[in-house]
Design a protein around this motif. Structure first.
Motif, short mmCIF file in Angstrom:
data_model
loop_
_atom_site.label_atom_id
_atom_site.label_comp_id
_atom_site.label_asym_id
_atom_site.label_seq_id
_atom_site.Cartn_x
_atom_site.Cartn_y
_atom_site.Cartn_z
N SER A 1 0.85 -1.19 0.00
CA SER A 1 0.00 0.00 0.00
C SER A 1 0.89 1.24 0.00
CB SER A 1 -0.90 0.02 1.24
OG SER A 1 -0.12 0.25 2.41
N ARG A 2 0.32 2.38 -0.35
CA ARG A 2 1.09 3.62 -0.33
C ARG A 2 1.58 3.94 1.07
NH1 ARG A 2 -2.82 3.92 -4.08
NH2 ARG A 2 -2.29 4.69 -6.17
N SER A 3 0.76 3.64 2.07
CA SER A 3 1.18 3.89 3.45
C SER A 3 2.35 2.99 3.84
CB SER A 3 0.00 3.66 4.41
OG SER A 3 -1.04 4.58 4.17
N GLU B 1 5.45 7.55 9.69
CA GLU B 1 4.09 7.06 9.78
C GLU B 1 3.07 8.15 9.49
OE1 GLU B 1 3.34 5.01 13.41
OE2 GLU B 1 5.17 3.84 13.31
N PHE B 2 3.53 9.25 8.88
CA PHE B 2 2.60 10.31 8.49
C PHE B 2 1.90 9.89 7.20
CE2 PHE B 2 5.76 12.50 11.07
CZ PHE B 2 4.95 13.21 11.94
N ASP B 3 0.93 8.99 7.34
CA ASP B 3 0.33 8.36 6.17
C ASP B 3 -0.98 9.01 5.75
OD1 ASP B 3 -1.08 5.43 7.86
OD2 ASP B 3 -1.23 7.56 8.25
N ASP B 4 -1.27 10.21 6.28
CA ASP B 4 -2.49 10.87 5.86
C ASP B 4 -2.34 11.49 4.48
OD1 ASP B 4 -0.63 12.59 7.02
OD2 ASP B 4 -2.14 14.13 7.40
N ASP B 5 -1.12 11.64 4.00
CA ASP B 5 -0.88 12.19 2.67
C ASP B 5 0.22 11.38 2.01
OD1 ASP B 5 -0.35 13.61 0.41
OD2 ASP B 5 -0.40 15.57 1.37
N THR B 6 -0.15 10.56 1.04
CA THR B 6 0.81 9.67 0.39
C THR B 6 1.21 10.20 -1.00
OG1 THR B 6 -1.04 8.32 -0.42
CG2 THR B 6 0.03 7.62 1.62
N THR B 7 1.05 11.51 -1.21
CA THR B 7 1.43 12.11 -2.48
C THR B 7 2.89 11.84 -2.81
OG1 THR B 7 -0.17 13.88 -2.09
CG2 THR B 7 1.49 14.25 -3.80
N VAL C 1 4.68 9.25 -2.29
CA VAL C 1 4.83 7.93 -2.90
C VAL C 1 4.36 7.96 -4.35
CG1 VAL C 1 4.03 5.53 -2.85
CG2 VAL C 1 4.61 6.72 -0.71
N THR C 2 3.21 8.56 -4.60
CA THR C 2 2.66 8.61 -5.95
C THR C 2 3.61 9.29 -6.92
OG1 THR C 2 0.43 8.71 -5.01
CG2 THR C 2 0.68 9.35 -7.32
N VAL C 3 4.19 10.40 -6.50
CA VAL C 3 5.10 11.15 -7.36
C VAL C 3 6.36 10.35 -7.64
CG1 VAL C 3 6.58 13.19 -7.51
CG2 VAL C 3 4.23 13.41 -6.70
N HIS C 4 6.92 9.70 -6.63
CA HIS C 4 8.16 8.94 -6.82
C HIS C 4 7.92 7.71 -7.70
CE1 HIS C 4 9.91 11.54 -3.80
NE2 HIS C 4 11.08 11.00 -4.05
N ILE C 5 6.76 7.09 -7.57
CA ILE C 5 6.43 5.97 -8.47
C ILE C 5 6.39 6.45 -9.91
CG2 ILE C 5 4.54 4.46 -9.20
CD1 ILE C 5 5.97 3.22 -6.93
N ARG C 6 5.77 7.59 -10.13
CA ARG C 6 5.69 8.12 -11.49
C ARG C 6 7.08 8.42 -12.04
NH1 ARG C 6 5.62 13.16 -13.23
NH2 ARG C 6 5.04 14.05 -11.22
N ILE D 1 -5.37 -0.03 -3.70
CA ILE D 1 -4.46 -0.54 -2.66
C ILE D 1 -3.09 0.12 -2.76
CG2 ILE D 1 -3.35 -2.58 -1.66
CD1 ILE D 1 -5.61 -4.26 -2.78
N GLY D 2 -2.36 -0.13 -3.86
CA GLY D 2 -1.02 0.41 -3.97
C GLY D 2 -0.30 -0.07 -5.21
#
Length: 237
Positions: free
Chosen positions: A180-182, A192-198, A200-205, A227-228
């Motif tokens: 998962s992104r978290s 553990e600051f998983d309220d904003d997973t931006t 992760v999304t940017v690094h995956i891109r 999920i992720g």
């Protein structure tokens, strides 16, 4: 090891408070008030982490980050009063490792810096983390060398940032396992600051743009909707 942090912000109060919090944690902190000072100090001293405000006079944090990223993979954290998601995405896209939106609790910034140093300490001590990979990881034509932190595609070297490599190594070390992104945020950024997973999304891109033949239709790093992500070896789902 002396742990040196460059802290740059044009607001004296923020500089003073954050400097005191970081120094209480044992860090050596040098401060600046604009992007040009950030570049001058970065060239003059050796740092382990850079904290940059986005909106500053003379030169903003974006431009300073772009200049540093052309020569150095040092972890960079953005401090930003910008509320728009687009502005944060730009910051992450040009090479920031993390961002802390203003107003913020200085303790949160200290926690982010602590997480970065924990990862740096692991690498310097030679410890093996939860990825547990010491030898080459090969899924032809992709090869990953955890020891040298080198990645090659068709024997051509691929330049990755520190976080891009960490994420690829984690995913490729567990083929077909869904993260998962978290989980990725915790494993790679040690937070553990998983309220904003931006982040992760940017690094995956960005990672897909470097290793995928067609980033819009990825074969290696696939999205598991809702999920992720998972790493799929040999282009097979």
């Amino acid at each position: 090891m002396e742990k040196r942090v460059l802290l740059v912000d044009d607001e004296p109060t923020i500089l003073d408070v954050c400097k005191r919090y970081l120094e209480r944690e044992g860090y050596t902190v040098i401060t600046g008030s604009n992007g040009q000072e950030a570049l001058d100090l970065w060239k003059k001293h050796e740092f382990h982490v850079i904290i940059l405000d986005l909106m500053m006079p003379i030169m903003d944090g974006w431009k300073a980050c772009e200049e540093i990223r052309q020569h150095d993979d040092i972890p960079i954290i953005f401090l930003t009063a910008k509320g728009e998601e687009y502005d944060r995405l730009i910051g992450l896209t040009i090479g920031a490792n993390d961002y802390v939106p203003k107003p913020f609790n200085p303790r949160e910034l200290v926690l982010r810096v602590n997480g970065i140093f924990r990862l740096l300490d692991y690498r310097q001590s030679g410890k093996v983390d939860s990825r547990k990979e010491e030898g080459m990881i090969e899924f032809p034509p992709l090869s990953i060398n955890p020891s040298t932190r080198e990645v090659a595609l068709q024997h051509d070297p691929i330049e990755l940032t520190m976080k891009e490599f960490d994420m690829l190594l984690l995913l490729a070390s567990h083929p077909k396992q869904v993260f998962s992104r978290s989980q990725l945020l915790y494993q790679v950024w040690d937070t553990e600051f998983d309220d904003d997973t931006t982040t992760v999304t940017v690094h995956i891109r960005r990672l897909r743009e470097k290793i995928e033949e067609n980033p819009s239709k990825p074969k290696w790093i696939q999205t598991v909707w809702g999920i992720g992500y998972k790493f799929v070896p040999n282009d097979r789902p």
